[in-house]
Scaffold this active site. Structure first.
Site, mmCIF file in Angstrom:
data_model
loop_
_atom_site.group_PDB
_atom_site.id
_atom_site.type_symbol
_atom_site.label_atom_id
_atom_site.label_comp_id
_atom_site.label_asym_id
_atom_site.label_seq_id
_atom_site.Cartn_x
_atom_site.Cartn_y
_atom_site.Cartn_z
ATOM 1 N N THR A 83 6.923 6.482 4.334
ATOM 2 C CA THR A 83 6.189 5.631 4.130
ATOM 3 C C THR A 83 7.033 4.516 3.419
ATOM 4 O OG1 THR A 83 4.410 4.524 2.775
ATOM 5 C CG2 THR A 83 5.458 6.234 1.662
ATOM 6 N N CYS A 196 5.330 -1.370 7.652
ATOM 7 C CA CYS A 196 4.273 -0.387 7.310
ATOM 8 C C CYS A 196 4.159 0.749 8.352
ATOM 9 C CB CYS A 196 2.727 -1.082 7.019
ATOM 10 S SG CYS A 196 1.610 -0.005 6.861
#
Length: 235
Positions: A83, A196
């Site tokens: 992430t 993202c």
């Protein structure tokens, strides 16, 4: 082949992409029945999300350090946070474990420099865009960064957490993200970093209005290069 430890579950939708793409790359390189040596520790994202909302970064540091240590104890020879945002915890993890951390920002910088991009638009959570841990690391490597105005950053962030990390991908949000990318292109960005890990699921790089670096693809390439013995993680 070296064994990688993935800190996953943030969200699980993109963790699936990591697992699939790492295995596909290893199979492509080695052929036959080869697959990747992966340890995956997938968290309950609700716990992490509560700490994000509270901006309890000490709490997220402690949680991800514990995850990284479990992976190392299980035999991981390097770790990777699957992430972008939670690379806020990267310094704490690097200080706590005795194996390299393969940093997602460095992987994006590698792709940008190889492709000759000098100015990256960065789209991600509000902290990824507005805090220095991410754009600052790109700037340190000679890459200029552009982000939207603060109100637009908050809009992008809301779509990420209300929709993308929960597996919802709508045409309206896709159109809005493309509009924002066009605005950043007009401001001088020669490429956009999909910073993202779910944005590439909403706007695949080939559909973006300017060259796009998918953070998952860039990170996976760095991870696989390290697994095959050809790469070094930045300390």
């Amino acid at each position: 082949m070296r064994r990688i430890g993935l800190l996953g579950g943030m969200s699980w939708h993109s963790s699936i992409e990591y697992y699939t793409k790492i295995n596909e790359a290893v199979a492509s390189r080695l052929g036959g029945h080869h697959s990747a040596r992966i340890l995956l520790d997938s968290t309950d994202f609700a716990d992490i999300r509560e700490m994000q909302i509270a901006e309890d970064w000490a709490g997220t540091d402690a949680s991800l350090v514990a995850t990284a240590q479990r992976l190392v104890d299980g035999g991981a020879e390097a770790v990777a946070i699957a992430t972008n945002l939670m690379h806020k915890c990267a310094p704490a993890i690097e200080s706590a474990v005795d194996v390299p951390l393969i940093h997602i920002v460095d992987s994006i910088a590698t792709v940008a420099k190889r492709q000759g991009y000098s100015t990256l638009a960065v789209l991600g959570t509000k902290w990824t865009m507005l805090d220095d841990f991410y754009t600052g690391r790109l700037e340190e490597q000679g890459i200029r960064t552009l982000v939207p105005d603060e109100d637009t950053c908050l809009e992008i962030d809301q779509i990420i957490f209300d929709e993308l990390t929960q597996g919802t991908f709508t045409d309206a949000s896709r159109a809005r993200y493309v509009e924002i990318m066009n605005d950043l292109k007009a401001r001088g960005a020669d490429a956009v970093a999909l910073s993202c890990t779910e944005i590439g699921l909403l706007v695949p790089p080939q559909t973006a209005p300017l060259p796009a670096i998918d953070s998952v693809d860039a990170h996976v390439a760095a991870i696989v290069e390290w697994m095959m013995g050809g790469g070094r993680a930045r300390s």
